[in-house]
Design an enzyme around this catalytic site. Structure first.
Site, short mmCIF file in Angstrom:
data_model
loop_
_atom_site.label_atom_id
_atom_site.label_comp_id
_atom_site.label_asym_id
_atom_site.label_seq_id
_atom_site.Cartn_x
_atom_site.Cartn_y
_atom_site.Cartn_z
N GLY A 53 10.34 -76.68 1.10
CA GLY A 53 11.06 -75.74 0.26
C GLY A 53 11.65 -76.47 -0.92
N GLY A 223 -17.89 -52.18 -2.29
CA GLY A 223 -18.91 -53.19 -2.54
C GLY A 223 -18.36 -54.58 -2.31
CB VAL A 225 -15.57 -59.68 1.07
CG1 VAL A 225 -15.69 -60.30 2.44
CG2 VAL A 225 -16.36 -60.44 0.05
CE LYS A 369 -11.90 -62.14 -0.20
NZ LYS A 369 -11.50 -60.82 -0.74
#
Ligand code: XMP
Length: 514
Positions: A53, A223, A225, A369
């Site tokens: 941090g 279209g 992912v 992702k």
């Protein structure tokens, strides 16, 4: 067993730490440092990691750590700032010694490297970023690494199941960092690696079945992912009680509609409704040149078309659920803030109107992702879909500088297809984040072809490398690839007589041109 909880002290690294934990197949979640001990314990954490941090550990307004957290019998690992607050909470000392370290630094492993550093190279490189230092490790802890300016660069107490490092093990500049993290999780915290792609798929399918029961669901396919993987998961869970809707707004790239209608359907067997709305979008965009106006119009029309498709489906069956490809970074509460969740208000086409009468199904809500891509492959989706580069919702509409017309779309589609083909055949797809091709439709460039002068348009190639699209650098593409793209575009696309390369990083330039 519950997740490994990463307490976010406001550095940009907390999500990265969670990803690294998951890379060793242990499930991990991020919570803000404002989370109370009770809130954290309610998640039944398998271990707790305190992130780095920006604050100084003993400045009065530093985000502290409730010392109670260290007394819960849960294994704890401190990183950077987290290493310091943990030391303080357990009776060690932190001081501003004046010996700051930023960037690549060498650490020396103690003669007994303990569990975390045993048999690592006696001196190796790590990434440091700190002003204060731990000057005394907590009583009972062994100091297992040091650097020139930081005598206590790592401590551990396996009996009490806590440890920490002053450096950032989660970044690639600490080449042994991932191993250190893995040893903490496995050898100090005793966590088994069970978070595999197969287990994610099983778990999500179970959850989806529980949520949807015998109901029906709709999923809009963009279209991209995320929506493809979300749809494929729900299809696995409820079969043909899922219907996917794909809106062809005419702003797609060459081959994208076929990719959805043919490849995605072949891979999943999903029910698909395609709405051909090309005329409608062109009409709505006629005469419009302002980028934000374009985005608004495309977004608005998209919602109208999608809502009509929903009404049509609802007339045929009891569709009560809407599938969305929301990812973990979109929902995670991060930063040191007031605990306000920073849900991304992305200017995305397909944004939900507020009065929608649906219950949301978000099977990717817990995933990053890269995990989404692995789930996609596990479900048998083709590589071309799973590793597709990002493409903005408003599509080619925001890559034509000037009014969007049918002919200009055809021109840009042809140029874009050539650029993509050449990048793919040069094997560069994984090196670039995305490569917008932009048509400067309102600019006339002079050229010479054969005996005559031409007045065509330039296209811009915008290849970028990026981790997350927040920052980006222009990709140094090989000259021969650039040459092939340029020659082919100017030969094969009659309206284009010039190809130029965008060499601007982000910031200051954005990735898209409008
Ligand atoms: P910029 O141009 O802001 O783009 O650097 C960052 C990323 O976002 C994408 N992008 C969009 N995506 N709707 C979207 O769904 C949009 O209006 C939009 N504008 C930009 C862009 O392609 C890049 O990946």
């Amino acid at each position: 067993m519950g997740p490994v909880i990463v307490v976010d002290f406001g550095a940009q690294y907390a999500q990265l730490i969670a990803r690294r934990v998951r890379e060793v197949q242990v499930y991990s979640e991020v919570v803000p440092h404002t989370a109370t001990v009770d809130e954290i314990m309610a998640k039944k954490p398998a271990a707790i990691i305190l992130s780095g941090g920006p604050a100084s550990a003993y400045s009065p307004d530093a985000p502290g750590m409730d010392p109670e957290l260290a007394k819960q019998g849960v294994p704890i690992f401190g990183i950077c700032y987290g290493f310091q607050v943990l030391a303080q909470a357990l009776g060690g000392t932190v001081e501003a010694t004046g010996s700051r370290e930023y960037g690549r630094t060498e650490v020396a492993v103690a003669s007994d490297g303990g569990i975390l550093h045993r048999e690592l190279p006696a001196r190796h490189q790590v990434w440091m970023s700190h002003g204060d230092s731990v000057t005394k490790a907590p009583p009972g802890a062994a100091v297992t690494a040091s650097s020139e300016r930081t005598p206590v660069a790592a401590y551990e107490n396996p009996d009490e199941r806590y440890a920490g490092v002053q450096y950032h093990p989660e970044v690639l500049h600490s080449p042994h960092g991932q191993e250190v993290l893995r040893r903490f999780l496995r050898d100090i915290a005793g966590i088994r690696p069970e978070w595999t792609t197969a287990s994610i798929v099983d778990e999500q399918i179970g959850r989806i079945r529980t949520q949807i029961g015998d109901g029906r669901a709709i999923c809009g396919l963009s279209g991209g992912v995320d929506s493809a993987v979300a749809a494929a998961l729900v299809q696995r869970a409820i079969g043909d009680r899922l219907t996917c809707v794909f809106v062809d707004h005419g702003l797609l790239r060459a081959g994208e509609r076929a990719q959805v209608e043919r490849d995605f359907v072949a891979a999943t067997g999903v029910n698909l409704v395609t709405v051909d709305a090309r005329e409608r979008f062109l009409d709505a965009l006629a005469g419009v040149t302002d980028p934000e106006q374009k985005r608004k119009i495309i977004g608005r029309e998209f919602i109208r078309v999608f809502e009509q498709a929903e009404r049509d489906l609802k007339a045929k069956g009891d569709y009560r659920f809407l599938v969305q490809g929301t990812l973990y970074p979109d929902v995670v509460e991060s930063g040191g803030g007031a605990g306000a969740s920073n849900i991304k208000s992305h200017h995305n086409v397909g944004g939900l109107p507020e009065d929608l009468q649906f219950e949301l199904v978000e099977p990717l809500r817990l995933l990053f992702k890269d995990e989404v891509r692995r789930v996609g492959l596990e479900l048998g989706l083709p590589e071309t879909i799973v590793h597709r580069q990002p493409f903005p919702g408003p599509g080619l509409g925001i890559r034509i500088i000037g009014e969007v017309t049918h002919d200009r779309l055809e021109t840009l589609r042809a140029a874009d297809a050539i650029a993509r083909e050449e990048l793919t055949s040069a094997g560069l797809d994984r090196d670039i984040w995305q490569c917008p091709v932009v048509l400067l439709a309102d600019v006339r460039s002079v050229g010479v072809q054969g005996d005559g002068r031409t007045y065509g348009h330039p296209v811009v190639l915008r290849p970028v490398s990026s981790e997350d699209a927040m920052t980006a650098d222009w990709t140094r593409l090989p000259y021969d690839v650039l040459e092939r793209i340029s020659t082919r575009i100017t030969n094969e696309v009659s309206e284009v007589n010039r190809v130029v390369l965008d060499v601007t990083s982000k910031p200051p330039g954005t990735i898209e041109w409008e």
